[in-house]
Enzyme design. Structure first.
Site: not given
Ligand code: DON
Length: 552
Positions: A362, A380, A404, A433
């Protein structure tokens, strides 16, 4: 200006620098330079950030992006704050069982690689939203350096060459058409030219966000999806909007922390941990003392347990932010804390780290301009080069951010994080996140701008760098360089950088019930500290040899 240079032959990289008026810290010397140039041309910190975000999409293709998303925290010189959520969204055709087979088992790799792993990108919308609100220079001028870098090419660093070599097999697996990244043996100094990306950036320059979310670029994304059974439609692209959110702020002693609310868990978890730590004499305990490590691991364990249960996109799920940050709640949370033994996390199946931490990528940038405006941005594609699908004709990689989400309750994602209903997949929802772009005030004045890549370790890494300065008396270079550790509730283990804990410390912590997993490195922080005399100290993380800080 004092500065310390890293030993890199190709680029003039500076890892630690003190400057009088403005500072940029980014993951690549060419993007840092683009940011500095914009500041010198009279742009503000937001202008510089936008220009270097587009430049990173070219020179840092493993994470810098237009096919991904991110978060921006802003503090203007007058103290006003803002935060922008340009996180990817699930396509409208997404649903909570999309990564499960008929027996409801998770299909290996489906949420991490290939077309179905991609969320609807948010970066371009984010840059235009930021510019509309705060931009000073014309956005076309800010995109121009990226176009030039894409068209004329740039020399890849050793780090980038290593990554490109490592992922050749995946590039072949998920792409049929030729692309500029396919090559047998990348070497430091090789020229990378990205003509199609240059054309896409020109469409964005000429047509605005519609140059990405509509017209030719949207058509190319839709074609790519059709070829690989992906589900992002032109309508998904058309509908995407970045969102301004009220930043999360709270105090820690004489500091005020400004960070990102959901859809990132970063701000809530960071503030929870700091508030739980506040009553304890951390500086008396000392850096990497048995007491400090134990206490920090225990507060992290509690914050990450809350993350798993309670956090998700607040446009879809009522994240109880006020309750999670209430003083009494956090005091209660520590009632079962014992100074001499670890609290076990064993009432739920342990998650697993399935991928070595070094393969994640990221990126973060920190910027302060001459007027004292500050911007902290983390962005990212999730993994290196995202889902590895390169949009043929448009010239960029798509993210694999769908991983995610909690693809099935209790099943860990690639970072070993588990989740539940709050973070279940749903159409048009943002996946949770850990990105934690953060700005910190001390006694009402700008004090620190920081953030980092690192998946689940982002939040604890930001906390440690701040505490290394605020509690353990380190200067910023030492604070960023110091060895890190991490606990995330499940798996029930302290992750620590190799050599980070002395044998004596390990024995003492083992005696309290902790266990360890050593990893090569944790996170790559990019930070700026305002020194007492008003000068700016920029520090790029030595863990990434491309990280670069420059100021004037
Ligand atoms: O949003 C998140 O938390 C992750 N997608 C971040 C990924 C990451 O930091 C990978 N890099 N080191």
């Amino acid at each position: 200006m004092q500065c310390r240079k890293a030993d890199t032959p190709l680029y003039n990289i500076t890892q630690s620098v003190v400057a009088d008026s403005a500072m940029v810290v980014s993951p690549h010397p060419l993007s840092t330079q683009v940011g500095i140039d914009v500041l010198r041309q009279g742009g503000n910190a937001v202008d510089a950030t936008i220009a270097l975000q587009f430049a990173m999409a070219v020179v840092y293709p493993r994470a810098g992006n237009i096919g991904g998303g991110g978060f921006m925290v802003i503090r203007q010189s007058d103290g006003q704050t803002a935060s922008l959520d340009y996180r990817e969204k699930a396509p409208a055709a997404a649903n909570r069982n999309m990564y499960l087979d008929s027996l409801e088992n998770v299909i290996d790799g489906l949420s991490t690689s290939g077309h179905l792993a991609a969320g609807v990108p948010g970066t371009v919308a984010g840059m235009f939203a930021a510019h509309q609100q705060y931009g000073k220079l014309p956005i076309a001028q800010l995109i121009e350096p990226a176009i030039e870098l894409a068209r004329e090419g740039f020399r890849v660093s050793q780090e980038e060459a290593d990554r490109l070599n490592r992922f050749q097999e995946d590039f072949h697996k998920y792409n049929e058409a030729p692309n500029p990244f396919l090559k047998e043996n990348w070497m430091e100094g090789d020229l990378l030219m990205q003509a199609e990306l240059g054309q896409t950036l020109e469409r964005i320059r000429d047509q605005g966000a519609a140059g990405f979310y509509g017209g030719e670029t949207a058509r190319l994304i839709a074609d790519e999806m059709a070829e690989g059974n992906g589900i992002i439609t032109p309508q998904d692209l058309q509908n995407y909007q970045a969102k301004w959110r009220t930043p999360l702020t709270d105090t820690y002693k004489q500091y005020r922390v400004i960070s990102m609310p959901p859809s990132s868990s970063g701000g809530v978890a960071l503030l929870q941990m700091l508030k739980m730590l506040e009553p304890y004499p951390l500086s008396d305990y000392g850096f990497h003392s048995r007491e400090a490590v134990h206490l920090m691991a225990e507060v992290a364990r509690r914050a990450y347990a809350d993350r798993a249960e309670h956090m998700g996109d607040m446009d879809f799920y009522p994240v109880p932010i006020d309750s999670l940050l209430a003083d009494q709640y956090l005091l209660d949370r520590m009632l079962n804390f014992q100074t001499d033994s670890a609290t076990t996390s064993d009432h739920i199946l342990a998650g697993n780290f399935t991928v070595g931490i070094e393969s994640f990528e990221t990126t973060h940038t920190s910027v302060v301009d001459g007027a004292g405006n500050a911007v902290s941005v983390t962005t990212t594609l999730n993994s290196n080069y995202g889902c590895k699908v390169w949009v043929d004709g448009a010239g960029f990689f798509l993210n694999n951010e769908m991983d995610d989400f909690s693809v099935k309750p209790g099943v860990p994602n690639q970072f070993g994080l588990i989740g539940a209903e709050a973070n279940a997949v749903a159409a048009n929802k943002r996946m949770l996140s850990s990105m934690t772009p953060t700005i910190i005030e001390k006694d009402g004045k700008l004090f620190m701008v920081l953030g980092t890549p690192g998946g689940s370790t982002i939040i604890t890494a930001v906390m440690q760098v701040f505490l290394n300065v605020a509690e353990f008396g380190m200067d910023l270079e030492a604070a960023v360089g110091a060895k890190r550790f991490h606990h995330q509730w499940l798996p029930d283990v302290i992750m620590v950088e190799e050599g980070g804990f002395s044998p004596e410390l390990k024995t003492a912590l083992e005696g309290m019930g902790h266990s360890f997993r050593e990893v090569q490195s944790i996170a790559k922080v990019k930070a700026i500290q305002v020194l007492e005399d008003g000068r700016l100290h920029g520090v790029a993380d030595p863990r990434n040899t491309d990280d670069d800080a420059k100021g004037y």
